[in-house]
Structures are given as C-alpha cells and as structure tokens.
Scaffold this active site. Structure first.
Site, PDB file in Angstrom:
ATOM      1  N   LYS A  42      30.212  39.568  33.364  1.00 43.88           N
ATOM      2  CA  LYS A  42      29.699  38.350  32.789  1.00 43.88           C
ATOM      3  C   LYS A  42      30.173  37.124  33.553  1.00 43.88           C
ATOM      4  CE  LYS A  42      30.921  40.479  28.656  1.00 43.88           C
ATOM      5  NZ  LYS A  42      31.735  40.482  27.442  1.00 43.88           N
ATOM      6  N   GLY A  43      31.207  37.293  34.371  1.00 42.83           N
ATOM      7  CA  GLY A  43      31.908  36.162  34.967  1.00 42.83           C
ATOM      8  C   GLY A  43      31.034  35.188  35.741  1.00 42.83           C
ATOM      9  N   ASP A 102      38.916  39.155  44.391  1.00 44.72           N
ATOM     10  CA  ASP A 102      40.369  39.275  44.319  1.00 44.72           C
ATOM     11  C   ASP A 102      40.765  40.403  45.283  1.00 44.72           C
ATOM     12  OD1 ASP A 102      42.932  38.884  43.255  1.00 44.72           O
ATOM     13  OD2 ASP A 102      42.616  40.276  41.619  1.00 44.72           O
ATOM     14  N   LYS A 130      40.410  34.842  46.458  1.00 44.34           N
ATOM     15  CA  LYS A 130      41.875  34.959  46.587  1.00 44.34           C
ATOM     16  C   LYS A 130      42.148  35.869  47.772  1.00 44.34           C
ATOM     17  CE  LYS A 130      43.109  34.988  41.643  1.00 44.34           C
ATOM     18  NZ  LYS A 130      43.587  35.913  40.586  1.00 44.34           N
ATOM     19  N   PHE A 151      46.103  33.103  38.075  1.00 46.67           N
ATOM     20  CA  PHE A 151      45.059  33.674  37.229  1.00 46.67           C
ATOM     21  C   PHE A 151      44.171  32.555  36.705  1.00 46.67           C
ATOM     22  CE2 PHE A 151      42.785  35.806  33.903  1.00 46.67           C
ATOM     23  CZ  PHE A 151      42.476  36.996  34.533  1.00 46.67           C
ATOM     24  N   ASP A 158      37.173  34.752  32.468  1.00 49.17           N
ATOM     25  CA  ASP A 158      37.848  34.962  31.191  1.00 49.17           C
ATOM     26  C   ASP A 158      39.257  35.518  31.346  1.00 49.17           C
ATOM     27  OD1 ASP A 158      37.011  37.644  32.076  1.00 49.17           O
ATOM     28  OD2 ASP A 158      37.675  38.284  30.087  1.00 49.17           O
ATOM     29  N   ARG A 164      35.781  31.536  28.737  1.00 48.52           N
ATOM     30  CA  ARG A 164      34.634  31.484  29.643  1.00 48.52           C
ATOM     31  C   ARG A 164      33.865  30.169  29.541  1.00 48.52           C
ATOM     32  NH1 ARG A 164      33.716  36.629  31.851  1.00 48.52           N
ATOM     33  NH2 ARG A 164      34.147  38.392  30.491  1.00 48.52           N
TER      34      ARG A 164
HETATM   35  P1  IMP Z   1      38.498  42.618  42.424  1.00 46.64           P
HETATM   36  O1  IMP Z   1      37.784  43.943  42.307  1.00 46.64           O
HETATM   37  O2  IMP Z   1      39.977  42.782  42.419  1.00 46.64           O
HETATM   38  O3  IMP Z   1      38.017  41.786  43.583  1.00 46.64           O
HETATM   39  O4  IMP Z   1      38.216  41.856  41.089  1.00 46.64           O
HETATM   40  C1  IMP Z   1      37.108  41.134  40.861  1.00 46.64           C
HETATM   41  C2  IMP Z   1      36.938  40.883  39.384  1.00 46.64           C
HETATM   42  O5  IMP Z   1      38.183  40.778  38.700  1.00 46.64           O
HETATM   43  C3  IMP Z   1      36.252  39.549  39.190  1.00 46.64           C
HETATM   44  O6  IMP Z   1      34.874  39.716  39.115  1.00 46.64           O
HETATM   45  C4  IMP Z   1      36.841  39.076  37.889  1.00 46.64           C
HETATM   46  O7  IMP Z   1      36.068  39.555  36.819  1.00 46.64           O
HETATM   47  C5  IMP Z   1      38.194  39.689  37.813  1.00 46.64           C
HETATM   48  N1  IMP Z   1      39.228  38.725  38.232  1.00 46.64           N
HETATM   49  C6  IMP Z   1      39.958  38.727  39.371  1.00 46.64           C
HETATM   50  N2  IMP Z   1      40.785  37.680  39.424  1.00 46.64           N
HETATM   51  C7  IMP Z   1      40.560  36.987  38.289  1.00 46.64           C
HETATM   52  C8  IMP Z   1      41.111  35.765  37.768  1.00 46.64           C
HETATM   53  O8  IMP Z   1      41.974  35.080  38.350  1.00 46.64           O
HETATM   54  N3  IMP Z   1      40.608  35.363  36.575  1.00 46.64           N
HETATM   55  C9  IMP Z   1      39.660  36.057  35.889  1.00 46.64           C
HETATM   56  N4  IMP Z   1      39.121  37.180  36.338  1.00 46.64           N
HETATM   57  C10 IMP Z   1      39.575  37.650  37.530  1.00 46.64           C
HETATM   58 MG    MG Z   2      33.768  39.828  37.194  1.00 49.62          MG
END
Ligand code: IMP
Ligand code: MG
Length: 179
Positions: A42-43, A102, A130, A151, A158, A164
C-alpha cells in the site's frame, strides 16, 4: 500529525516539488513509449497518485500488493504476492513505483516475476532510497530522496499500518518502535 511521535524530514511542499521534477524526467524519457505505471501497495498509493498526475503522457496504471515486513521494522527477506496485476504487461514499458527501497529484496523479487511476462522494459521509481541498507543489486532509475537509515512514516509509509495519512515524510522516533 503527532509531533511527539515523529520528526518532519520533508514537508509536503518539498515532496511535491521533487515529485514534479521526477514526473518531468519520466515525461521526457517515456515519450513514444508504452507506459504502464505499476504501484506497489500500500505504501506507494499517495506517491503514485501525485506522480501520475504530473506525468504529461498517455499512460495506464495497475497495482500489485506484496507482503514484506509485517509489523516489524526489519526485512524478513520473504516476499509474497498478495494481489497480482490485473492485466498483461507484454510489450509495455513498465515503471514500478515504490515508496522506499531499503534492502532491495522486495523489488528484486517483483522485477524477477515481471521480467518473465515479456515487458518491453522495466524501470523503477521510488520516493525514498536507503542505499546504505542494500542487500540486492537494485538501482532505481528515479529516486526522490536518498536518505539515511531512519525509519520513515507518512506520505503513504506506515509503521504497523499507522501514519500513512500524514502529509509529510517523517522520521518515526525510535522510542515508538523500540518498546
Ligand atoms: P526492502 O525489501 O527491504 O527494500 O523493503 C521495502 C519495503 O519495506 C518498502 O516497500 C516498505 O514497505 C518497507 N520499508 C522499508 N523501510 C521502511 C521505512 O523506513 N518505513 C516504512 N516502511 C519501510
Ligand atoms: Mg512497501
């Protein structure tokens, strides 16, 4: 916004100014292409809504929902499709829109799945990046802001489904999740 729980990193005006710049780049790069914008739920929903309204091209939109973090702030590395795209992406120039990259594991997985479906191209546009936390070789073509390892909540992002709707991109105070 409850300012006892968050610090503002980018306010709404700063975010919108950057979103407009990204949309201008995309408008230039995708002229004469077959643009399909894929939002990751949903982000990405708020970023996506602002972004597509600034892209001055014919385009289609679709959404996909994957699970990544659950209610924790640490990636499990496990990703699962909860809602797939509604339509075929064959011969489309797919632009994946994500809230934040991330570790990159989520996007790596999504890209692998979509690449098997015969798109003409796959690009990535994320609001936040990040880079210090990367585990997968994912380099988004369009990045709103590269940020330190904090974070983030708000503008679609969220923590345990809260925050959100906050209009700004905010840092969640560690005291909230380090309980
Ligand atoms: P990744 O697979 O580690 O790149 O994570 C990506 C997903 O993790 C993003 O689509 C977010 O939903 C969640 N996420 C990563 N970092 C954050 C943050 O700082 N705040 C909120 N959600 C995060
Ligand atoms: Mg996400």
């Amino acid at each position: 916004m409850n300012l006892e729980q968050v610090d503002i990193l980018y306010d709404r005006e700063q975010v919108m100014a950057r979103v407009k710049e990204l949309a201008q780049e995309i408008t230039k790069d995708y002229a004469d292409k077959n643009l399909l914008v894929v939002g990751i739920l949903k982000g990405a929903f708020i970023f996506m809504a602002d972004l597509v309204r600034e892209i001055d091209l014919p385009l289609e939109i679709d959404f996909m929902d994957v699970s990544s973090y659950g209610v924790s702030t640490v990636s499990s590395g496990e990703v699962r499709i909860i809602k797939d795209l509604d339509y075929s992406i064959r011969d489309k120039d797919v632009l994946i829109v994500e809230d934040i990259v991330d570790t990159g594991l989520t996007l790596q997985y999504i890209k692998e799945i979509l690449a098997k479906r015969g798109p003409r191209s796959i690009g990535i546009c994320c609001l936040l990046d990040k880079p210090s936390r990367r585990k997968a070789a994912i380099n988004p073509e369009y990045v709103g802001f590269a940020i330190p390892d904090e974070f983030i909540v708000g503008y679609g992002l969220d923590y345990a489904e809260q925050y959100r709707h906050y209009p700004a991109v905010c840092i969640l105070k560690p005291s909230i999740y380090e309980k």
